[in-house]
Scaffold this active site. Structure first.
Site, PDB file in Angstrom:
ATOM      1  N   TYR A  46     -14.110   0.188  10.278  1.00 23.41           N
ATOM      2  CA  TYR A  46     -12.666   0.476  10.272  1.00 23.41           C
ATOM      3  C   TYR A  46     -12.096   0.344  11.689  1.00 23.41           C
ATOM      4  O   TYR A  46     -11.074  -0.313  11.908  1.00 23.41           O
ATOM      5  CB  TYR A  46     -12.477   1.887   9.728  1.00 23.41           C
ATOM      6  CG  TYR A  46     -11.067   2.445   9.755  1.00 23.41           C
ATOM      7  CD1 TYR A  46     -10.043   1.865   9.017  1.00 23.41           C
ATOM      8  CD2 TYR A  46     -10.777   3.597  10.489  1.00 23.41           C
ATOM      9  CE1 TYR A  46      -8.761   2.414   9.018  1.00 23.41           C
ATOM     10  CE2 TYR A  46      -9.507   4.159  10.491  1.00 23.41           C
ATOM     11  CZ  TYR A  46      -8.504   3.554   9.761  1.00 23.41           C
ATOM     12  OH  TYR A  46      -7.242   4.098   9.757  1.00 23.41           O
ATOM     13  N   GLY A  66       0.836  -1.209   0.000  1.00 25.18           N
ATOM     14  CA  GLY A  66       0.000   0.000   0.000  1.00 25.18           C
ATOM     15  C   GLY A  66       0.866   1.252   0.000  1.00 25.18           C
ATOM     16  O   GLY A  66       0.527   2.279   0.600  1.00 25.18           O
ATOM     17  N   ASP A  93       1.833  -1.699  -4.647  1.00 23.92           N
ATOM     18  CA  ASP A  93       0.466  -1.179  -4.553  1.00 23.92           C
ATOM     19  C   ASP A  93      -0.340  -1.847  -5.669  1.00 23.92           C
ATOM     20  O   ASP A  93       0.213  -2.537  -6.534  1.00 23.92           O
ATOM     21  CB  ASP A  93       0.434   0.351  -4.667  1.00 23.92           C
ATOM     22  CG  ASP A  93      -0.751   0.949  -3.901  1.00 23.92           C
ATOM     23  OD1 ASP A  93      -0.550   1.671  -2.908  1.00 23.92           O
ATOM     24  OD2 ASP A  93      -1.920   0.659  -4.297  1.00 23.92           O
TER      25      ASP A  93
HETATM   26  P1  NAD Z   1      -4.486   5.350   1.757  1.00 19.09           P
HETATM   27  O1  NAD Z   1      -5.892   4.919   1.496  1.00 19.09           O
HETATM   28  O2  NAD Z   1      -4.050   6.695   1.346  1.00 19.09           O
HETATM   29  O3  NAD Z   1      -3.473   4.305   1.117  1.00 19.09           O
HETATM   30  C1  NAD Z   1      -3.697   2.929   1.139  1.00 19.09           C
HETATM   31  C2  NAD Z   1      -3.002   2.336  -0.065  1.00 19.09           C
HETATM   32  O4  NAD Z   1      -3.259   0.934  -0.060  1.00 19.09           O
HETATM   33  C3  NAD Z   1      -3.536   2.881  -1.403  1.00 19.09           C
HETATM   34  O5  NAD Z   1      -2.466   3.325  -2.214  1.00 19.09           O
HETATM   35  C4  NAD Z   1      -4.248   1.699  -2.019  1.00 19.09           C
HETATM   36  O6  NAD Z   1      -4.146   1.658  -3.447  1.00 19.09           O
HETATM   37  C5  NAD Z   1      -3.491   0.549  -1.382  1.00 19.09           C
HETATM   38  N1  NAD Z   1      -4.298  -0.687  -1.392  1.00 19.09           N
HETATM   39  C6  NAD Z   1      -5.629  -0.813  -1.174  1.00 19.09           C
HETATM   40  N2  NAD Z   1      -5.985  -2.099  -1.312  1.00 19.09           N
HETATM   41  C7  NAD Z   1      -4.853  -2.789  -1.605  1.00 19.09           C
HETATM   42  C8  NAD Z   1      -4.588  -4.144  -1.874  1.00 19.09           C
HETATM   43  N3  NAD Z   1      -5.573  -5.064  -1.884  1.00 19.09           N
HETATM   44  N4  NAD Z   1      -3.320  -4.509  -2.161  1.00 19.09           N
HETATM   45  C9  NAD Z   1      -2.327  -3.588  -2.171  1.00 19.09           C
HETATM   46  N5  NAD Z   1      -2.524  -2.280  -1.935  1.00 19.09           N
HETATM   47  C10 NAD Z   1      -3.782  -1.894  -1.656  1.00 19.09           C
HETATM   48  O7  NAD Z   1      -4.237   5.125   3.319  1.00 19.09           O
HETATM   49  P2  NAD Z   1      -3.146   5.870   4.217  1.00 19.09           P
HETATM   50  O8  NAD Z   1      -3.770   7.083   4.734  1.00 19.09           O
HETATM   51  O9  NAD Z   1      -1.854   5.912   3.515  1.00 19.09           O
HETATM   52  O10 NAD Z   1      -3.089   4.841   5.431  1.00 19.09           O
HETATM   53  C11 NAD Z   1      -2.081   3.863   5.529  1.00 19.09           C
HETATM   54  C12 NAD Z   1      -2.308   3.084   6.806  1.00 19.09           C
HETATM   55  O11 NAD Z   1      -2.229   3.994   7.911  1.00 19.09           O
HETATM   56  C13 NAD Z   1      -3.667   2.417   6.912  1.00 19.09           C
HETATM   57  O12 NAD Z   1      -3.535   1.193   7.605  1.00 19.09           O
HETATM   58  C14 NAD Z   1      -4.467   3.372   7.747  1.00 19.09           C
HETATM   59  O13 NAD Z   1      -5.495   2.719   8.439  1.00 19.09           O
HETATM   60  C15 NAD Z   1      -3.412   3.895   8.682  1.00 19.09           C
HETATM   61  N6  NAD Z   1      -3.779   5.196   9.237  1.00 19.09           N
HETATM   62  C16 NAD Z   1      -3.814   6.302   8.435  1.00 19.09           C
HETATM   63  C17 NAD Z   1      -4.202   7.521   8.967  1.00 19.09           C
HETATM   64  C18 NAD Z   1      -4.292   8.756   8.125  1.00 19.09           C
HETATM   65  O14 NAD Z   1      -4.736   9.801   8.633  1.00 19.09           O
HETATM   66  N7  NAD Z   1      -3.864   8.721   6.862  1.00 19.09           N
HETATM   67  C19 NAD Z   1      -4.531   7.601  10.324  1.00 19.09           C
HETATM   68  C20 NAD Z   1      -4.514   6.452  11.101  1.00 19.09           C
HETATM   69  C21 NAD Z   1      -4.103   5.260  10.556  1.00 19.09           C
HETATM   70  C1  AKB Z   2      -9.521   8.228   9.003  1.00 19.13           C
HETATM   71  O1  AKB Z   2     -10.018   9.370   9.159  1.00 19.13           O
HETATM   72  O2  AKB Z   2     -10.156   7.216   8.732  1.00 19.13           O
HETATM   73  C2  AKB Z   2      -8.036   8.100   9.230  1.00 19.13           C
HETATM   74  C3  AKB Z   2      -7.752   7.688  10.632  1.00 19.13           C
HETATM   75  C4  AKB Z   2      -7.762   8.685  11.709  1.00 19.13           C
HETATM   76  O3  AKB Z   2      -7.534   6.526  10.873  1.00 19.13           O
HETATM   77  N1  AKB Z   2      -7.419   9.342   8.885  1.00 19.13           N
END
Ligand code: NAD
Ligand code: AKB
Length: 315
Positions: free
Chosen positions: A142, A8, A34
């Protein structure tokens, strides 16, 4: 050498974390993966493979062939999209994590990183300075998947000795990548609208306070946790992590200092219910004590940095 697989990698977090990993370990040691081949153009500094992590046979072959030692598993469905596609979100978030943990056990990998979220908390959680250990009861798919994922991480550590590490990120805000369908996405979108000179329509109420973090702090926390000696990592479910807390009115007022004509209106939608179930602020004293966590950015420092750098950034 450490061979590192990022799953990802083209998302909001992965786009920045993969670059930092490549700077540290060398681009030939980092394999960004990805879903789509089109993401390859983002990774001219490291290796890239198109990989759907649900294609477990292909993923296992890659892990075995490359002798992967560390996995950063970032692929997930986030909160807002998860409420639209609950069963899909559950399948992806849980099956992919269990697969990665199994691979780590079978191939005796050195370390796994898997992010959790403030979404593990729910309406019955204490809202202010939410402690590391408290009632959770998340009410989004989630959040339920992140809570279950935390339990599995701790289980694989205790039962099989898998060195898995995790952080409960707040909402992440950066200018080098776009968010992927969460409730905190507004706090990225608002900067793009301010710079475009357009009015911003916010999908949360003006007083909806949430824990947030600037991306450089999130990258620093992730690398600090992953580089900490194993015995310092005392929590194997996931660490509370705090950067700043603000509501849409506060981020709007922070931007107004630089763009005094910027306008906002509030039209809360279903994401308001998700935000209402999450904490206002987080107590991250365990992370501070165990491996020396301390954030660098507050709201105004973040706003200044984004407004200065976003106009020159090429997506
Ligand atoms: P995002 O949605 O921006 O990126 C996720 C990536 O995973 C995407 O590029 C998507 O194409 C890829 N993906 C989806 N399904 C897939 C699959 N089957 N195989 C391979 N790749 C796949 O998410 P993010 O914001 O970068 O978050 C990354 C991680 O961090 C997640 O686990 C999310 O829960 C966690 N997280 C993010 C935030 C935030 O604010 N961004 C906050 C808390 C936790
Ligand atoms: C969301 O809003 O789902 C994420 C998170 C806080 O996990 N940015």
């Amino acid at each position: 050498m450490e061979k590192i697989l990022v799953i990802g990698a083209a998302g909001q977090l992965g786009s920045e974390l993969t670059k930092s990993l490549s700077d540290i370990y060398g681009g030939d040691q980092v394999i960004a993966t990805d879903l789509h081949e089109s993401a390859r153009s983002k990774f001219d500094y490291c290796r890239f493979e198109a990989l759907d992590i649900m294609d477990q046979a292909k993923a296992k072959e890659l892990i075995q062939k490359e002798g992967i030692k560390q996995v950063y598993h970032l692929a997930a469905v986030l909160s807002a999209v998860g409420e639209k596609k609950p069963l899909f979100a559950w399948d992806l978030n849980m099956d992919s994590l269990l697969f990665v943990l199994e691979m780590a056990r079978e191939f005796k990998m050195e370390k796994v990183y898997w992010p959790s979220s403030i979404a593990v908390f729910g309406p019955n959680t204490p809202k202010i300075n939410t402690p590391q250990y408290c009632v959770k009861e998340p009410n989004t798919v989630y959040g339920i998947s992140k809570q279950a994922g935390e339990r599995w991480c701790e289980y694989y550590f205790q039962k099989y000795g898998v060195d898995v590490r995790s952080l409960r990120y707040p909402g992440l805000i950066g200018y080098k990548s776009l968010p992927g369908g969460g409730t905190t996405d507004y706090a990225v979108d608002i900067y793009h609208k301010a710079l475009a000179g357009e009015k911003f329509t916010c999908f949360l109420r003006e007083d909806s306070s949430l824990p947030m973090m600037y991306m450089p702090d999130a990258i620093k926390a992730t690398l600090d946790l992953m580089h900490a000696p194993s015995e310092s990592v005392k929590i194997r479910s996931s660490y509370n992590l705090s950067g700043m807390s603000f509501d849409p009115k506060a981020i709007y007022e922070s931007i107004l200092k630089f763009h005094p004509d910027f306008e906002i209106e509030y039209q809360p939608d279903f994401r308001q219910g998700i935000a209402d179930s999450w904490p206002d602020s987080i107590d991250d004293s365990c992370a501070r004590k165990d491996w020396g966590w301390k954030p660098d950015f507050d709201l105004d420092e973040m706003t200044k940095d984004i407004l200065e750098n976003l106009p020159n950034f090429k997506f």
